[in-house]
Scaffold this motif. Structure first.
Motif, PDB file in Angstrom:
ATOM      1  N   ILE A  55       5.126  -5.638  -9.337  1.00  0.00           N
ATOM      2  CA  ILE A  55       4.858  -5.220  -7.966  1.00  0.00           C
ATOM      3  C   ILE A  55       3.691  -6.064  -7.466  1.00  0.00           C
ATOM      4  O   ILE A  55       2.604  -6.030  -8.057  1.00  0.00           O
ATOM      5  N   LEU A  67      16.872   2.821  -7.842  1.00  0.00           N
ATOM      6  CA  LEU A  67      15.893   1.829  -8.293  1.00  0.00           C
ATOM      7  C   LEU A  67      16.537   0.897  -9.297  1.00  0.00           C
ATOM      8  O   LEU A  67      16.295  -0.297  -9.312  1.00  0.00           O
ATOM      9  N   GLU A  68      17.292   1.484 -10.201  1.00  0.00           N
ATOM     10  CA  GLU A  68      17.924   0.696 -11.267  1.00  0.00           C
ATOM     11  C   GLU A  68      18.998   1.534 -11.934  1.00  0.00           C
ATOM     12  O   GLU A  68      19.005   2.763 -11.838  1.00  0.00           O
ATOM     13  N   MET A 127      14.657   6.660  -6.564  1.00  0.00           N
ATOM     14  CA  MET A 127      13.399   6.843  -5.834  1.00  0.00           C
ATOM     15  C   MET A 127      13.732   7.781  -4.672  1.00  0.00           C
ATOM     16  O   MET A 127      14.637   7.490  -3.877  1.00  0.00           O
ATOM     17  N   LYS A 134       6.056   5.685 -16.418  1.00  0.00           N
ATOM     18  CA  LYS A 134       6.240   4.342 -16.981  1.00  0.00           C
ATOM     19  C   LYS A 134       4.934   3.590 -17.262  1.00  0.00           C
ATOM     20  O   LYS A 134       4.881   2.752 -18.146  1.00  0.00           O
ATOM     21  N   VAL A 194       8.503  -6.480  -4.536  1.00  0.00           N
ATOM     22  CA  VAL A 194       8.826  -6.268  -5.952  1.00  0.00           C
ATOM     23  C   VAL A 194       9.630  -7.449  -6.490  1.00  0.00           C
ATOM     24  O   VAL A 194      10.641  -7.830  -5.906  1.00  0.00           O
ATOM     25  N   VAL A 236       9.525  -6.073 -14.286  1.00  0.00           N
ATOM     26  CA  VAL A 236       9.361  -5.760 -12.871  1.00  0.00           C
ATOM     27  C   VAL A 236       7.896  -5.921 -12.481  1.00  0.00           C
ATOM     28  O   VAL A 236       7.022  -5.331 -13.118  1.00  0.00           O
ATOM     29  N   LYS A 260      20.322  -7.309 -13.034  1.00  0.00           N
ATOM     30  CA  LYS A 260      19.891  -6.599 -11.822  1.00  0.00           C
ATOM     31  C   LYS A 260      20.558  -7.206 -10.600  1.00  0.00           C
ATOM     32  O   LYS A 260      20.862  -6.497  -9.632  1.00  0.00           O
ATOM     33  N   GLU A 311       9.850   9.328  -8.349  1.00  0.00           N
ATOM     34  CA  GLU A 311      10.939   8.777  -9.163  1.00  0.00           C
ATOM     35  C   GLU A 311      11.579   9.884  -9.992  1.00  0.00           C
ATOM     36  O   GLU A 311      10.882  10.737 -10.534  1.00  0.00           O
ATOM     37  N   LYS A 323      11.823  -8.854  -9.721  1.00  0.00           N
ATOM     38  CA  LYS A 323      12.511  -8.348 -10.918  1.00  0.00           C
ATOM     39  C   LYS A 323      13.228  -9.477 -11.634  1.00  0.00           C
ATOM     40  O   LYS A 323      14.074 -10.150 -11.033  1.00  0.00           O
ATOM     41  N   GLU A 354      12.739  -7.649  -4.119  1.00  0.00           N
ATOM     42  CA  GLU A 354      13.204  -6.387  -3.550  1.00  0.00           C
ATOM     43  C   GLU A 354      12.130  -5.749  -2.680  1.00  0.00           C
ATOM     44  O   GLU A 354      10.932  -5.846  -2.990  1.00  0.00           O
ATOM     45  N   GLU A 355      12.580  -5.075  -1.673  1.00  0.00           N
ATOM     46  CA  GLU A 355      11.701  -4.292  -0.792  1.00  0.00           C
ATOM     47  C   GLU A 355      10.962  -3.248  -1.632  1.00  0.00           C
ATOM     48  O   GLU A 355      11.549  -2.641  -2.525  1.00  0.00           O
ATOM     49  N   PHE A 356       9.680  -3.037  -1.341  1.00  0.00           N
ATOM     50  CA  PHE A 356       8.879  -2.032  -2.047  1.00  0.00           C
ATOM     51  C   PHE A 356       9.171  -0.658  -1.456  1.00  0.00           C
ATOM     52  O   PHE A 356       9.140  -0.480  -0.246  1.00  0.00           O
ATOM     53  N   MET A 357       9.461   0.291  -2.313  1.00  0.00           N
ATOM     54  CA  MET A 357       9.740   1.651  -1.823  1.00  0.00           C
ATOM     55  C   MET A 357       8.665   2.600  -2.342  1.00  0.00           C
ATOM     56  O   MET A 357       8.093   2.377  -3.417  1.00  0.00           O
TER      57      MET A 357
HETATM   58  P1  AMP Z   1      13.013  -0.734 -12.963  1.00  0.00           P
HETATM   59  O1  AMP Z   1      13.013  -1.329 -14.350  1.00  0.00           O
HETATM   60  O2  AMP Z   1      13.837  -1.474 -11.993  1.00  0.00           O
HETATM   61  O3  AMP Z   1      13.227   0.758 -12.964  1.00  0.00           O
HETATM   62  O4  AMP Z   1      11.515  -0.849 -12.499  1.00  0.00           O
HETATM   63  C1  AMP Z   1      10.444  -0.326 -13.255  1.00  0.00           C
HETATM   64  C2  AMP Z   1       9.528   0.454 -12.368  1.00  0.00           C
HETATM   65  O5  AMP Z   1       9.035  -0.382 -11.320  1.00  0.00           O
HETATM   66  C3  AMP Z   1      10.208   1.613 -11.662  1.00  0.00           C
HETATM   67  O6  AMP Z   1      10.266   2.744 -12.458  1.00  0.00           O
HETATM   68  C4  AMP Z   1       9.326   1.779 -10.456  1.00  0.00           C
HETATM   69  O7  AMP Z   1       8.174   2.498 -10.774  1.00  0.00           O
HETATM   70  C5  AMP Z   1       8.924   0.367 -10.129  1.00  0.00           C
HETATM   71  N1  AMP Z   1       9.831  -0.192  -9.112  1.00  0.00           N
HETATM   72  C6  AMP Z   1      11.002  -0.850  -9.321  1.00  0.00           C
HETATM   73  N2  AMP Z   1      11.577  -1.206  -8.162  1.00  0.00           N
HETATM   74  C7  AMP Z   1      10.764  -0.764  -7.185  1.00  0.00           C
HETATM   75  C8  AMP Z   1      10.816  -0.814  -5.759  1.00  0.00           C
HETATM   76  N3  AMP Z   1      11.804  -1.431  -5.111  1.00  0.00           N
HETATM   77  N4  AMP Z   1       9.800  -0.238  -5.079  1.00  0.00           N
HETATM   78  C9  AMP Z   1       8.781   0.354  -5.735  1.00  0.00           C
HETATM   79  N5  AMP Z   1       8.676   0.432  -7.051  1.00  0.00           N
HETATM   80  C10 AMP Z   1       9.648  -0.116  -7.794  1.00  0.00           C
END
Ligand code: AMP
Ligand code: GLY
Length: 422
Positions: free
Chosen positions: A155, A282-283, A273, A214, A141, A153, A103, A192, A143, A185-188
């Motif tokens: 939150i 997001l990823e 997002m 998820k 967040v 991940v 990441k 999705e 990660k 990471e900043e929360f958004m």
């Molecule tokens: P990821 O594996 O990075 O997709 O993260 C898993 C889940 O965590 C995502 O599907 C989002 O629901 C949540 N998530 C990841 N990053 C953020 C973010 N920066 N802000 C809010 N939710 C996040």
């Protein structure tokens, strides 16, 4: 031709079903596969992470094309191992799969090439992370840098929670070496959407959109899982969003990877997002989503084998990718307790209901045969997919089909795709 699929989940079952439609495929293998995949492919008992074992098998059986479903072998370099032996394989090489494998790498790439994503910092030392967290706004967040089965991940709603998170990831190594580095990471907020795209290193063609769910429980409660259900297309992925992503995200990512000497061939999965300030990444993943594949592939008109070949040959620009003008919903039937502790080994009944039905699919995830009987063998057991003229229609049919399947400790979310009705 002879084809080998690497993996053992619902995604690989959907891939196997799709590959079987190609009339030139005379023999299909899957390593290691599952009880459902065995209907379409000969399952071979080689682990998806035994890269040399897989390459030996492909060489001995003269496999013409290997399709990698899972992330672990890709990040581990299975494509490099196969290519060194002159074997054709569909997926990114190790230096491109890092887009999913780290990441920190993917965030740095996005920053360098101005691809929209959340603000972040990367840390190697827990003490530095804690110092930074003292000055942050919450939620925030955390990660784990590396692969963590979609669960790395956290939150955190407060500094105290974040302190616990840093300890779990970096000190207790809850996700193993994936937690050697930490991205904060900043929360958004926003909706999705998952957009998967075929890539040949230079060209990129996005598929139809999908949305995953998820969290383990209804109303997005409970722990993060690999995914409890999907629908496709996402009504929230409007033409405007699509235009924006095509202009600022998809091609930019492939161009950035090329500029870094990491040509990306395979499937780029962009987790988006849709924020108030526009779509943000997001990823990235370097493979089909699971259970995104289970709603995307039943809607795809093209032949999957032909597209994989076009990607490997750098000829994706000659492909006209098309999807049915319909909708699909997949509901995951899991084992009660997933993603933590659950029992397995229970007999599964009712699978025969799916035979000879064009718009109902049962894609096995954690199943295996004991003698003639199919039994549960994992947290996510089966994905039930239905297609319909509309999302509402597909959703009604998918939930109808969930009632056909029975086993002890069956668990599912009851609100997959509910948002489309609101
Ligand atoms: P990821 O594996 O990075 O997709 O993260 C898993 C889940 O965590 C995502 O599907 C989002 O629901 C949540 N998530 C990841 N990053 C953020 C973010 N920066 N802000 C809010 N939710 C996040
Ligand atoms: N469903 C999310 C993933 O495959 O990573």
């Amino acid at each position: 031709m002879k084809v080998l699929i690497i993996g053992s989940g619902g995604r690989e079952h959907a891939i196997a079903w799709k590959v079987r439609q190609n009339k030139t495929v005379s023999k299909l293998y899957c390593a290691p596969g599952n009880a459902g995949i065995a209907e379409y492919a000969e399952c071979v008992a080689i682990s998806a992470t035994d890269l040399l074992g897989l390459a030996d098998f492909a060489q001995n059986e003269k496999i013409d094309l290997t399709i990698v479903g899972m992330d672990d072998p890709l990040v581990g370099g299975v494509v490099d191992v196969f290519e060194e032996r002159g074997l054709r394989i569909f997926g990114p090489s190790k230096n491109a799969a890092i887009l999913e494998g780290s990441k920190a790498f993917s965030k740095d790439l996005m920053k360098k090439y101005a691809i929209p994503t959340a603000a972040y910092e990367t840390f190697d030392q827990p003490s530095e992370a804690l110092k930074y967290l003292a000055s942050c706004e919450y939620p925030i967040v955390l990660k784990a840098d590396g692969l963590a089965l979609g669960k790395g991940v956290l939150i955190c709603n407060s500094y105290d929670e974040a302190v616990k998170g840093v300890k779990a990831i970096m000190e207790d190594k809850q996700f193993g070496s994936a937690g050697d580095r930490l991205v904060i990471e900043e929360f958004m907020t926003g909706r999705e959407v998952s957009v998967l795209a075929f890539c040949d290193g230079t060209h990129i063609i996005p598929m139809t959109s999908a949305q995953d769910h998820k969290r383990a429980k209804d109303q997005d409660q409970g722990l993060n899982t690999g995914g409890m259900g999907t629908f496709s297309p996402s009504p929230f992925y409007t033409d405007d969003v699509d235009q924006f992503c095509k202009k600022y995200i998809y091609q930019s990512t492939i161009d950035a990877m090329k500029a870094e000497g990491r040509d990306f061939v395979g499937i780029l999965f962009v987790g988006l997002m849709l924020t108030e300030k526009g779509p943000k990444v997001l990823e990235y993943n370097a493979r089909f989503g699971d259970p995104e594949a289970q709603v995307i592939l039943p809607r795809m008109k093209n032949d999957l084998v032909e597209i994989c070949e076009a990607c490997i040959d750098g000829k994706l620009d000659q492909v006209n990718l098309m999807f049915e003008d319909n909708a699909a919903v997949c509901v995951i039937l899991a084992s009660e307790g997933y993603p933590e502790h659950y029992e397995k080994g229970f007999a599964i009944r009712g699978l025969e209901h799916f035979q000879n039905k064009e718009d109902y699919f049962v894609f096995h995830a954690g199943t295996k045969f004991i003698g003639q009987e199919v039994v549960t063998n994992g947290g996510r057991v089966i994905g039930v997919t239905a297609t319909g003229n509309t999302l509402i229609d597909a959703r009604r049919k998918a939930y109808e089909a969930t009632t056909w399947v029975h086993y002890d400790n069956k668990y599912m979310r009851t609100d997959i795709g509910k948002a489309i009705e609101e």
